[in-house]
Design a protein around this motif. Sequence first.
Motif, short mmCIF file in Angstrom:
data_model
loop_
_atom_site.label_atom_id
_atom_site.label_comp_id
_atom_site.label_asym_id
_atom_site.label_seq_id
_atom_site.Cartn_x
_atom_site.Cartn_y
_atom_site.Cartn_z
N UNK A 1 0.85 -1.18 0.00
CA UNK A 1 0.00 0.00 0.00
C UNK A 1 0.89 1.24 0.00
N UNK A 2 0.68 2.10 -0.98
CA UNK A 2 1.41 3.36 -1.07
C UNK A 2 0.38 4.48 -1.24
N UNK A 3 0.84 5.69 -1.06
CA UNK A 3 -0.08 6.82 -1.21
C UNK A 3 -0.70 6.79 -2.61
N UNK A 4 -1.99 6.75 -2.67
CA UNK A 4 -2.69 6.77 -3.94
C UNK A 4 -2.95 5.41 -4.56
N UNK A 5 -2.55 4.30 -3.89
CA UNK A 5 -2.83 2.99 -4.49
C UNK A 5 -1.93 1.89 -3.99
N UNK A 6 -1.72 0.90 -4.84
CA UNK A 6 -0.90 -0.27 -4.52
C UNK A 6 0.33 -0.28 -5.42
N UNK A 7 1.43 -0.78 -4.88
CA UNK A 7 2.66 -0.95 -5.64
C UNK A 7 2.99 -2.43 -5.64
N UNK A 8 3.16 -3.02 -6.83
CA UNK A 8 3.52 -4.42 -6.96
C UNK A 8 5.03 -4.51 -7.15
N UNK A 9 5.69 -5.31 -6.32
CA UNK A 9 7.14 -5.42 -6.34
C UNK A 9 7.52 -6.89 -6.47
N UNK A 10 8.26 -7.22 -7.54
CA UNK A 10 8.74 -8.59 -7.74
C UNK A 10 10.01 -8.82 -6.93
N UNK A 11 10.22 -10.09 -6.54
CA UNK A 11 11.48 -10.42 -5.90
C UNK A 11 12.60 -10.08 -6.88
N UNK A 12 13.68 -9.55 -6.36
CA UNK A 12 14.76 -9.05 -7.21
C UNK A 12 15.55 -10.13 -7.91
N UNK A 13 16.14 -9.75 -9.01
CA UNK A 13 17.03 -10.62 -9.76
C UNK A 13 18.45 -10.24 -9.40
N UNK A 14 19.24 -11.25 -9.04
CA UNK A 14 20.63 -11.00 -8.65
C UNK A 14 21.52 -11.06 -9.88
N UNK A 15 22.38 -10.08 -10.04
CA UNK A 15 23.31 -10.15 -11.18
C UNK A 15 24.29 -11.29 -10.98
N UNK A 16 24.64 -11.93 -12.07
CA UNK A 16 25.56 -13.08 -12.03
C UNK A 16 26.85 -12.67 -12.70
N UNK A 17 27.97 -12.95 -12.06
CA UNK A 17 29.28 -12.73 -12.67
C UNK A 17 29.60 -14.00 -13.45
N UNK A 18 29.48 -13.92 -14.77
CA UNK A 18 29.72 -15.10 -15.60
C UNK A 18 31.15 -15.57 -15.47
N UNK A 19 32.07 -14.64 -15.32
CA UNK A 19 33.48 -15.01 -15.16
C UNK A 19 33.74 -15.34 -13.70
N UNK A 20 34.12 -16.58 -13.37
CA UNK A 20 34.36 -16.93 -11.97
C UNK A 20 35.48 -16.11 -11.36
N UNK A 21 35.32 -15.85 -10.08
CA UNK A 21 36.34 -15.15 -9.29
C UNK A 21 36.72 -13.82 -9.91
N UNK A 22 35.77 -13.18 -10.58
CA UNK A 22 35.99 -11.87 -11.22
C UNK A 22 37.13 -11.89 -12.22
N UNK A 23 37.37 -13.03 -12.82
CA UNK A 23 38.40 -13.14 -13.85
C UNK A 23 37.97 -12.35 -15.08
N UNK A 24 38.92 -11.79 -15.79
CA UNK A 24 38.58 -11.10 -17.03
C UNK A 24 38.70 -12.03 -18.22
N UNK A 25 39.41 -13.13 -18.06
CA UNK A 25 39.55 -14.13 -19.12
C UNK A 25 39.39 -15.51 -18.49
N UNK A 26 38.64 -16.39 -19.16
CA UNK A 26 38.57 -17.76 -18.67
C UNK A 26 38.20 -18.69 -19.80
#
Length: 155
Positions: free
Chosen positions: A111-136
């Motif tokens: 419930x927010x001022x003036x109506x309802x707000x629908x909020x989805x559970x968030x999506x977590x960003x994924x680091x495709x490169x393991x261990x923050x590697x720049x090359x793999x």
Amino acid sequence: MELLAELRKHILNSPLKIKADNLLTFANDGQITSHQGDLNAHFSIRYDAKIIVTDYTDHADMLFFIVLQWLAANNANHETTPIRFNADIIDHKTADVELILTLEENVGANLVEGGMQLVHNGVKPIDICPLSATNWELYIHPDPDPVASWVEAGE
């Protein structure tokens, strides 16, 4: 069905280099569960996400890995064997691969001022490169040659 849209984006941004025209996504057999109470209008959306990759030429393990990596971070309720698949082998290098997995999204109704707000559970960003590697590179044992490699943009 925000999770399906985010999974699609994750696959397209992965090292698999799948083109948008070759990635079909569908939500099937959907179900909405109400969590309503006196002061609660929350609900859940659960559906089978169908992902079809046409003319896929890489090793299937790579596609499975990319999807499982995203699924572990973004669908906490997933089963231990969350992905079903089908494949149409076109020739010795090409296949159409269909993945089917169950996704569940929780939607908060606040419930927010003036109506309802629908909020989805968030999506977590994924680091495709393991261990923050720049090359793999990805290897499938016992083959000593990499089946995929990733070089971060700007490298």
